[in-house]
Structures are given as C-alpha cells and as structure tokens.
Design a protein around this motif. Structure first.
Motif, mmCIF file in Angstrom:
data_model
loop_
_atom_site.group_PDB
_atom_site.id
_atom_site.type_symbol
_atom_site.label_atom_id
_atom_site.label_comp_id
_atom_site.label_asym_id
_atom_site.label_seq_id
_atom_site.Cartn_x
_atom_site.Cartn_y
_atom_site.Cartn_z
ATOM 1 N N ASN A 175 -24.120 71.482 62.565
ATOM 2 C CA ASN A 175 -23.655 70.633 61.466
ATOM 3 C C ASN A 175 -24.001 71.329 60.144
ATOM 4 O O ASN A 175 -24.589 72.418 60.147
ATOM 5 C CB ASN A 175 -24.229 69.220 61.579
ATOM 6 C CG ASN A 175 -25.749 69.194 61.436
ATOM 7 O OD1 ASN A 175 -26.339 70.036 60.761
ATOM 8 N ND2 ASN A 175 -26.375 68.237 62.096
ATOM 9 N N HIS A 176 -23.684 70.714 59.008
ATOM 10 C CA HIS A 176 -23.873 71.411 57.736
ATOM 11 C C HIS A 176 -25.337 71.762 57.475
ATOM 12 O O HIS A 176 -25.635 72.842 56.978
ATOM 13 C CB HIS A 176 -23.308 70.578 56.583
ATOM 14 C CG HIS A 176 -21.806 70.529 56.586
ATOM 15 N ND1 HIS A 176 -21.028 71.678 56.595
ATOM 16 C CD2 HIS A 176 -20.938 69.498 56.600
ATOM 17 C CE1 HIS A 176 -19.759 71.335 56.612
ATOM 18 N NE2 HIS A 176 -19.662 70.016 56.622
ATOM 19 N N ALA A 177 -26.222 70.853 57.816
ATOM 20 C CA ALA A 177 -27.642 71.113 57.565
ATOM 21 C C ALA A 177 -28.136 72.278 58.426
ATOM 22 O O ALA A 177 -28.807 73.193 57.940
ATOM 23 C CB ALA A 177 -28.462 69.852 57.855
ATOM 24 N N GLU A 178 -27.766 72.254 59.702
ATOM 25 C CA GLU A 178 -28.203 73.324 60.610
ATOM 26 C C GLU A 178 -27.594 74.649 60.204
ATOM 27 O O GLU A 178 -28.218 75.708 60.296
ATOM 28 C CB GLU A 178 -27.777 72.984 62.047
ATOM 29 C CG GLU A 178 -28.500 71.776 62.613
ATOM 30 C CD GLU A 178 -27.819 71.193 63.854
ATOM 31 O OE1 GLU A 178 -28.499 70.534 64.639
ATOM 32 O OE2 GLU A 178 -26.583 71.380 64.037
ATOM 33 N N SER A 179 -26.353 74.588 59.753
ATOM 34 C CA SER A 179 -25.645 75.794 59.354
ATOM 35 C C SER A 179 -26.325 76.464 58.160
ATOM 36 O O SER A 179 -26.517 77.686 58.139
ATOM 37 C CB SER A 179 -24.195 75.403 59.037
ATOM 38 O OG SER A 179 -23.527 76.448 58.421
ATOM 39 N N ILE A 180 -26.713 75.673 57.186
ATOM 40 C CA ILE A 180 -27.386 76.234 56.014
ATOM 41 C C ILE A 180 -28.700 76.889 56.429
ATOM 42 O O ILE A 180 -29.013 78.006 56.018
ATOM 43 C CB ILE A 180 -27.593 75.144 54.936
ATOM 44 C CG1 ILE A 180 -26.243 74.845 54.275
ATOM 45 C CG2 ILE A 180 -28.625 75.573 53.898
ATOM 46 C CD1 ILE A 180 -26.245 73.656 53.342
ATOM 47 N N GLY A 181 -29.448 76.229 57.287
ATOM 48 C CA GLY A 181 -30.704 76.798 57.771
ATOM 49 C C GLY A 181 -30.468 78.115 58.512
ATOM 50 O O GLY A 181 -31.199 79.090 58.319
ATOM 51 N N ARG A 184 -29.242 80.955 55.992
ATOM 52 C CA ARG A 184 -30.354 81.352 55.140
ATOM 53 C C ARG A 184 -31.274 82.285 55.926
ATOM 54 O O ARG A 184 -31.679 83.331 55.431
ATOM 55 C CB ARG A 184 -31.102 80.092 54.723
ATOM 56 C CG ARG A 184 -31.833 80.225 53.427
ATOM 57 C CD ARG A 184 -32.566 78.924 53.158
ATOM 58 N NE ARG A 184 -31.913 78.108 52.157
ATOM 59 C CZ ARG A 184 -32.038 76.793 52.069
ATOM 60 N NH1 ARG A 184 -32.738 76.121 52.977
ATOM 61 N NH2 ARG A 184 -31.450 76.131 51.111
ATOM 62 N N TRP A 254 -13.561 65.961 58.890
ATOM 63 C CA TRP A 254 -14.702 66.862 59.084
ATOM 64 C C TRP A 254 -14.299 68.172 59.763
ATOM 65 O O TRP A 254 -15.154 69.006 60.049
ATOM 66 C CB TRP A 254 -15.784 66.148 59.889
ATOM 67 C CG TRP A 254 -16.518 65.140 59.064
ATOM 68 C CD1 TRP A 254 -16.104 63.877 58.750
ATOM 69 C CD2 TRP A 254 -17.766 65.323 58.390
ATOM 70 N NE1 TRP A 254 -17.026 63.261 57.948
ATOM 71 C CE2 TRP A 254 -18.057 64.120 57.708
ATOM 72 C CE3 TRP A 254 -18.676 66.389 58.315
ATOM 73 C CZ2 TRP A 254 -19.221 63.952 56.954
ATOM 74 C CZ3 TRP A 254 -19.832 66.216 57.560
ATOM 75 C CH2 TRP A 254 -20.087 65.009 56.887
#
Ligand code: AVJ
Length: 333
Positions: A175-181, A184, A254
């Motif tokens: 999901n977006h949160a996991e993807s950013i992590g 990074r 989405w």
C-alpha cells in the motif's frame, strides 16, 4: 500502562515469539481481523502450498503478467546489460528464479564473471533457484540469502556495483505507506550509479484485470482459500472452508485489484495460541491482498522523488506490463 512490571513482561513476550511461527501468525491474524475493514497480511498466502498454487496461477491463460514480463526480459536482456555494464545481480523475492535466466544468460555472455545473489524468505525456493541456475549457467556464482526485503538492503553496498531486480509486480502488494518505506530504504542503501530493475503491471481494461484474478479453473480462488486452510493447519482455527468464497475486483479509484475472502455463513476464528476467538458475521469480507496497477509516467515521477532516475522503459506491444530500468542519482545532480 502505569505498571512498569507488566510493560516488561509484554516486551519479553514479544521477544519470545520470534522463534514461534504459530504465535507470530496468530498475532498477525488477530491484529488484522480486529481492524475495520478486516485484513490479513498477504505474505501468509505463500506457504509451501500457496507458493505451489502461485506457480500454477502463472500458467493460467488469464494471468498474463508472468508470461508478458518474461517475454520483455527475454527480448531486452542484452540492452539492459549494455546500459548497466557488468554488475552483480541481486534479486529481491527471487522465488525459483525462472524469469531471471534471461538476464543471467546475457550477463554471463562472453565468459564474464557473474555473481547472482538471490534473496527470498523461502528456503525451498532458494534451493530450487540454486539448482536451476547452477544447471543452466555453471560459471555463475550463486549466493542464496534467506531474508526479508528490508533485511537484505545492506547487501546493496556490499555487492556494489550492482543491479537489483524486483520483478513480477510484487511491488503492487505494497500500500502507499509500505511503498514509501520500501523505496526510502532502497534509495538509502543503493550507491549512486547503481541500478534497479522493476517489473510492474499497468492500468488497463478492468475486465482484463478482473479475469486475471478470477481464472476459470479456480486456481486463484484456491490460493485465497489456502490462507484459511493454513490457519486450520497451523493454528487449528476450526474454519469451515466451504463457507469461504474468493472475491477479486478492480478498484478504479485506487487502481488496484482487491482480493477478499467472503464468509457466506457466520463463523468463529479460533486463535488458540492466543486463547482468542474472533466471530465473523455472514457476508463479512476479509481483505487478503492488494495488487496495484501502475501508469508509467506517474511511477517515474514518483520514483524520481526517491532519487531514482528512469534510464529505460521496456513494455510489450499491448502496453500491459512494463519493466523499468532505474539508476540511483549521482551525487551533486
Ligand atoms: C505475486 C503479488 C505479484 O498480485 O498479481 C496472483 C499474486 N495473487 N494472483 C499479484 C497473485 C493472485 C501476484 N504477485
């Protein structure tokens, strides 16, 4: 919690379950099933039976992803090597590394010395990868690493100059949160100039997407149900599998396929390792996986925000799938 003693016993319980897979599984299930909407982490789909079913999914006529990506890799491997030069190849979530052969063939062409580092959480997949790679390309040095993605990031520096592979649209499960992590972490660990090859499934006609996740032979449905069969096997959860239906539909807003298990009758999930029962009403749905679909231009802009420049985009003639060759930005640019 004001009592410091109970805080201590909680943290020691957290340590104690690291070596107890059933307890860890039960805790993950309890966490997700207590949320609204309910969910279960998709990594639990991939036990030995789940991995076997996934291999079968890849062979279904509706599931175009694997064969489309493989054709792109087969056609473009030579160009990819020309851009990256000779590098160590590291693959995240290698599985049995079937598609990777097309790349390894070109990277070892002309007697070049090549190391291939396969990272996977499944020891049986690593063994299969080693067997097939060693048989096909004896001079390639195979290094198997049993680890999660995050735990493998430190390998990037160790094996630089490198090309990191992340294929199969596995990134679509974040999901977006996991993807950013994830991005990074990748960007922080890549040396400037190092490469990353990313395979992604693209936004397309929802009918094509929904067919891919609802194959006529029912293998994907079996794959979803296996998660609950696994709960019965490993947790003695007491579920009636006959009352669980596979539901996969495209969420246009989405841009992702959402896969659910729908309970056609009310049931109680027994999480015996925790001494916990969770009731589910008839008609309730539990999300078990998301498979995001991408638009190339949006994705390249997004990745640019993590210091990853798109050096080349390879796609099939229907533009159903894309393989992006990324490079970590050089200092001072
Ligand atoms: C392996 C995560 C990329 O999301 O398309 C296939 C898994 N699930 N059919 C995907 C999957 C149902 C697959 N990934």
């Amino acid at each position: 919690m004001s009592d410091s003693k109970s805080a201590v016993s909680l943290s020691s319980a957290a340590c104690a379950d690291a070596g107890n897979p059933a307890l860890e599984f039960a805790r993950s299930v309890a966490l997700g099933l207590s949320d609204t909407p309910r969910w279960i982490p998709s990594r639990y789909l991939y036990d030995a039976r789940g991995s076997e079913l996934f291999e079968l999914i890849c062979e279904q006529p509706e599931y175009y992803l694997t064969r489309t990506e493989e054709a792109i890799l087969a056609a473009r491997a030579r160009e990819i090597r020309e851009i990256t030069g000779d590098v160590t190849v590291i693959e995240l979530g290698s599985g049995t590394a079937l598609k990777t052969r097309h790349l390894l063939r070109w990277y070892s062409e002309g007697g070049a010395e090549l190391s291939y580092v396969a990272v996977d959480v499944s020891p049986s997949a690593l063994q299969a990868a080693q067997a097939s790679i060693s048989a096909a390309f004896p001079p390639v040095r195979f290094i198997g690493v049993e680890a999660t993605y995050e735990d493998s990031f430190s390998l990037f520096k160790e094996y630089s100059p490198c090309l990191v592979l992340f294929l199969g649209s596995n990134v679509g499960n974040f999901n977006h949160a996991e993807s950013i992590g994830f991005w990074r972490g990748v960007s922080d660990h890549l040396e400037p100039g190092d490469f990353f090859l990313l395979g992604v499934d693209l936004v397309k006609d929802p009918a094509v997407l929904e067919a891919a996740y609802n194959d006529r032979a029912g293998i994907t449905a079996e794959f979803t149900k296996n998660l609950f069969a696994r709960m019965n096997r490993e947790l003695d959860a007491g579920l009636d599998l006959g009352a669980i239906e596979h539901v996969a539909r495209y969420n246009r807003e989405w841009q992702r396929i959402e896969t659910f298990a729908r309970f056609s009758r009310s049931q109680t999930v027994h999480l015996r390792p925790l001494g916990l029962d969770i009731p589910l009403r008839a008609g309730e749905q539990v999300m078990v996986e998301i498979s995001r679909k991408f638009v190339i231009e949006d994705l390249t802009r997004y990745l640019g925000c993590f210091g990853l420049e798109t050096r080349a985009v390879f796609t099939d003639e229907r533009r159903w799938f894309a393989v992006l060759l990324l490079q970590k930005r050089m200092e001072g640019r």
